[in-house]
Design a protein around this motif. Structure first.
Motif, PDB file in Angstrom:
ATOM      1  N   ASN A 183      13.345  48.400 -39.544  1.00 16.68           N
ATOM      2  CA  ASN A 183      13.691  48.206 -38.133  1.00 16.68           C
ATOM      3  C   ASN A 183      13.691  49.597 -37.469  1.00 16.68           C
ATOM      4  OD1 ASN A 183      16.158  49.405 -38.714  1.00 16.68           O
ATOM      5  ND2 ASN A 183      17.326  47.494 -38.687  1.00 16.68           N
ATOM      6  N   THR A 203       9.870  46.810 -36.918  1.00 21.72           N
ATOM      7  CA  THR A 203      10.308  45.709 -36.049  1.00 21.72           C
ATOM      8  C   THR A 203      11.191  46.295 -34.960  1.00 21.72           C
ATOM      9  OG1 THR A 203      12.292  45.185 -37.364  1.00 21.72           O
ATOM     10  CG2 THR A 203      10.252  44.067 -37.979  1.00 21.72           C
ATOM     11  N   ARG A 204      10.991  45.803 -33.734  1.00 23.76           N
ATOM     12  CA  ARG A 204      11.711  46.380 -32.593  1.00 23.76           C
ATOM     13  C   ARG A 204      12.511  45.316 -31.842  1.00 23.76           C
ATOM     14  NH1 ARG A 204       9.705  51.355 -32.670  1.00 23.76           N
ATOM     15  NH2 ARG A 204       7.493  51.728 -33.025  1.00 23.76           N
ATOM     16  N   GLY A 205      13.179  44.444 -32.571  1.00 21.33           N
ATOM     17  CA  GLY A 205      14.036  43.439 -31.937  1.00 21.33           C
ATOM     18  C   GLY A 205      13.281  42.667 -30.869  1.00 21.33           C
ATOM     19  N   ALA A 209       7.002  43.940 -32.679  1.00 22.04           N
ATOM     20  CA  ALA A 209       6.775  44.650 -33.939  1.00 22.04           C
ATOM     21  C   ALA A 209       5.407  45.309 -33.925  1.00 22.04           C
ATOM     22  CB  ALA A 209       6.886  43.688 -35.114  1.00 22.04           C
ATOM     23  N   ALA A 218       7.410  40.520 -28.851  1.00 18.58           N
ATOM     24  CA  ALA A 218       8.201  39.438 -29.449  1.00 18.58           C
ATOM     25  C   ALA A 218       7.859  38.118 -28.769  1.00 18.58           C
ATOM     26  CB  ALA A 218       9.687  39.744 -29.283  1.00 18.58           C
ATOM     27  N   VAL A 219       8.122  37.037 -29.477  1.00 19.66           N
ATOM     28  CA  VAL A 219       8.087  35.719 -28.847  1.00 19.66           C
ATOM     29  C   VAL A 219       9.290  35.686 -27.903  1.00 19.66           C
ATOM     30  CG1 VAL A 219       8.341  33.239 -29.269  1.00 19.66           C
ATOM     31  CG2 VAL A 219       7.027  34.674 -30.883  1.00 19.66           C
ATOM     32  N   VAL A 221      12.443  34.860 -26.002  1.00 20.16           N
ATOM     33  CA  VAL A 221      13.590  33.950 -26.123  1.00 20.16           C
ATOM     34  C   VAL A 221      14.502  34.235 -24.937  1.00 20.16           C
ATOM     35  CG1 VAL A 221      15.566  33.261 -27.536  1.00 20.16           C
ATOM     36  CG2 VAL A 221      13.458  34.046 -28.651  1.00 20.16           C
ATOM     37  N   THR A 229      21.787  37.446 -33.757  1.00 17.06           N
ATOM     38  CA  THR A 229      20.590  38.133 -34.261  1.00 17.06           C
ATOM     39  C   THR A 229      20.690  38.430 -35.763  1.00 17.06           C
ATOM     40  OG1 THR A 229      21.476  40.313 -33.722  1.00 17.06           O
ATOM     41  CG2 THR A 229      20.137  39.246 -32.028  1.00 17.06           C
ATOM     42  N   THR A 230      21.821  38.076 -36.402  1.00 18.52           N
ATOM     43  CA  THR A 230      21.960  38.322 -37.843  1.00 18.52           C
ATOM     44  C   THR A 230      20.843  37.615 -38.591  1.00 18.52           C
ATOM     45  OG1 THR A 230      24.326  38.199 -37.499  1.00 18.52           O
ATOM     46  CG2 THR A 230      23.565  38.213 -39.790  1.00 18.52           C
ATOM     47  N   ASP A 234      15.454  39.446 -41.769  1.00 21.20           N
ATOM     48  CA  ASP A 234      15.163  38.735 -43.023  1.00 21.20           C
ATOM     49  C   ASP A 234      14.185  37.584 -42.780  1.00 21.20           C
ATOM     50  OD1 ASP A 234      16.805  40.387 -44.494  1.00 21.20           O
ATOM     51  OD2 ASP A 234      18.547  39.072 -44.338  1.00 21.20           O
ATOM     52  N   GLY A 261      11.272  35.407 -36.601  1.00 19.06           N
ATOM     53  CA  GLY A 261      12.357  36.250 -36.076  1.00 19.06           C
ATOM     54  C   GLY A 261      12.937  35.647 -34.803  1.00 19.06           C
ATOM     55  N   VAL A 265      16.999  34.071 -34.099  1.00 20.04           N
ATOM     56  CA  VAL A 265      18.039  34.506 -33.152  1.00 20.04           C
ATOM     57  C   VAL A 265      18.604  33.333 -32.354  1.00 20.04           C
ATOM     58  CG1 VAL A 265      17.062  36.837 -32.934  1.00 20.04           C
ATOM     59  CG2 VAL A 265      16.472  35.101 -31.215  1.00 20.04           C
TER      60      VAL A 265
END
Ligand code: ATP
Length: 276
Positions: A183, A203-205, A209, A218-219, A221, A229-230, A234, A261, A265
């Protein structure tokens, strides 16, 4: 299609909601306690299986009831647990308190995850084949990670190495991975340590990525739908490895990770919270 062989941790997450975290020396009462399957190894194995891969888990649980329950849950999620070794003593545990503001405080007890030695699990990796993907993280002894990566490379199997939680690894181990997944925080620590893995995926939240010259958003959301976001990282790693085991190219594999990912979330917990 190859398998995803996950070498990593299996933690029992004990989650207790508290009004506020205790100060040193203080005791507070929790409103209850839930017990979930966690640990980066188990989380990523479940995510890879959910993405459709054949998945084998290699790791250790303790001789306690929670360890047995965890192995059972992995089996229910379609993960082959024949290479999960039971060792005398406690399973790995994460003791997590969550306060009213949603802030976590976590104590990790490595337990059986600290027992994932080459002597215990090396033989289980003996059948790694060229079309398999070895997926590893850093919640187990680093010596085992290095030997597994070397064995996979000898066999021609791809190694996906998630540098979480961050630790300095020898450059030759990092260079066996394609990709090293970090990350943004871990990528900064890699750079600060002067490490420049040959294949690095960051990966950039919510910003997506980047893997080499492939950089994807990112898709999207809706922030109102982001509940936890835990485990996003993974979910990303598991789905990425599943796609690579299925012959995906960089862009296809990144897209699979980004989808997983984003889905992660939207729900609470790391493995859509199978309780134990
Ligand atoms: P965590 O430690 O929270 O599990 P991480 O820090 O390892 O995650 P991140 O880079 O935060 O990893 O997130 C991993 C991936 O999850 C991102 O690349 C992205 O695909 C997805 N993701 C995370 N947050 C969001 C978000 N708000 N919207 C859409 N996708 C997200």
């Amino acid at each position: 299609m190859g398998r995803v062989v996950v070498l990593g941790s299996l933690n029992v997450d004990l989650v207790a909601p508290v009004r506020r975290h205790p100060s040193p020396g203080e005791t507070v009462l929790a409103d209850g306690m839930d017990r979930y399957a966690g640990g980066k190894g188990g989380n990523q194995a479940v995510a890879a299986a959910a993405a459709g891969a054949g998945v084998a888990m290699v790791g250790c649980v303790g001789s306690d009831e929670a360890g047995r329950a965890y192995v059972g849950r992995l089996g229910e999620r379609g993960v082959d647990t024949s290479a999960v070794v039971t060792v005398e003593g406690p399973s790995g545990h994460a003791l997590i308190t969550v306060d009213d503001a949603g802030e976590n405080a976590i104590v990790v007890v490595p337990g059986a995850n600290g027992e994932v030695t080459w002597e215990r699990v090396g033989a289980a990796l003996g059948d790694l084949a060229a079309d398999d993907v070895l997926l590893v993280q850093l919640e187990i002894p680093f010596g085992t990670v290095g030997r597994a990566a070397r064995l996979a490379a000898e066999r021609g199997a791809r190694v996906v190495l998630n540098t979480a939680p961050y630790a300095d690894l020898p450059p030759e181990v990092l260079d066996l991975a394609d990709p090293v997944v970090a990350n943004e925080h871990e990528a900064q620590l890699l750079a600060a340590a002067g490490a420049a893995p040959g294949s690095l995926l960051v990966t950039r939240g919510a910003d997506g990525a980047e893997w080499g010259d492939v950089n994807l958003p990112a898709v999207v959301v809706d922030p109102a739908e982001v509940v936890d976001t835990t485990g996003a990282g993974d979910a990303f790693c598991g789905a990425l490895a599943a796609a690579l085991a299925d012959g995906a190219d960089r862009e296809q594999a990144l897209r699979a990770g980004l989808r997983a990912g984003a889905a992660a979330v939207r729900h609470r917990g790391a493995q859509s919270r199978p309780d134990l």
